[in-house]
Design an enzyme around this catalytic site. Structure first.
Site, mmCIF file in Angstrom:
data_model
loop_
_atom_site.group_PDB
_atom_site.id
_atom_site.type_symbol
_atom_site.label_atom_id
_atom_site.label_comp_id
_atom_site.label_asym_id
_atom_site.label_seq_id
_atom_site.Cartn_x
_atom_site.Cartn_y
_atom_site.Cartn_z
ATOM 1 N N CYS A 33 -41.191 -26.235 -29.233
ATOM 2 C CA CYS A 33 -40.547 -25.141 -29.969
ATOM 3 C C CYS A 33 -39.035 -25.312 -30.111
ATOM 4 O O CYS A 33 -38.404 -24.564 -30.842
ATOM 5 C CB CYS A 33 -40.821 -23.820 -29.260
ATOM 6 S SG CYS A 33 -40.147 -23.836 -27.594
ATOM 7 N N CYS A 103 -44.608 -23.212 -22.544
ATOM 8 C CA CYS A 103 -43.336 -22.583 -22.183
ATOM 9 C C CYS A 103 -43.056 -22.753 -20.690
ATOM 10 O O CYS A 103 -41.902 -22.832 -20.272
ATOM 11 C CB CYS A 103 -43.349 -21.102 -22.516
ATOM 12 S SG CYS A 103 -43.917 -20.752 -24.178
HETATM 13 FE FE1 FES Z 1 -40.319 -21.932 -26.715
HETATM 14 FE FE2 FES Z 1 -41.858 -20.452 -25.268
HETATM 15 S S1 FES Z 1 -41.864 -20.590 -27.399
HETATM 16 S S2 FES Z 1 -40.384 -21.842 -24.574
#
Ligand code: FES
Length: 129
Positions: A33, A103
């Site tokens: 992400c 995450c």
């Molecule tokens: Fe990036 Fe959770 S969406 S660390």
């Protein structure tokens, strides 16, 4: 759905911040992400984590895992802290939704990097390099 523990650590994180004279700093980015986490540690003469703070530019799960990692290792020796894995952090939070498991990778990895940074600094001091 997030567990109550995840929500609690996300809403009321206790370890947010920075340690200006940290003994070790670890930064980890999440390739999935693009979020980033940084962990700062102070280490005492007995090789215990005397203080720890984090800064996370990321989602709620990343903030909750950061805070949980800090709680889990405060007062622990570096060897004990190195036993913490991404999986144990997620477990301590009573699990994370499957699409949020990536995450939790940030927290333990950033901690391990902060410890590695501390050890490198120690080695530099000892060898006088
Ligand atoms: Fe990036 Fe959770 S969406 S660390």
């Amino acid at each position: 759905m997030y567990s109550e523990k995840v929500m609690e650590h996300f809403m009321n994180p206790r370890f947010v911040g920075e340690i200006s004279d940290a003994d070790g700093i670890g930064t980890e980015g999440n390739p999935v992400c693009g979020d980033i986490m940084r962990i700062f540690i102070k280490v005492d003469a007995e090789n215990r984590i005397a203080d720890i703070k984090f800064k996370t530019f990321g989602c709620g799960a990343a903030i909750a895992t950061s805070d949980m990692v800090c709680e889990m290792v405060l007062g622990k020796t570096l060897d004990e802290a190195l036993q913490i894995t991404n999986a144990t952090v997620a477990q301590a939070l009573d699990g994370l939704p499957p699409n949020k498991l990536h995450c939790s990778n940030l927290a333990a990895d950033a901690l391990h990097k902060a410890i590695a940074d501390f050890k490198e600094r120690q080695a530099t001091i000892e060898t006088g390099a």
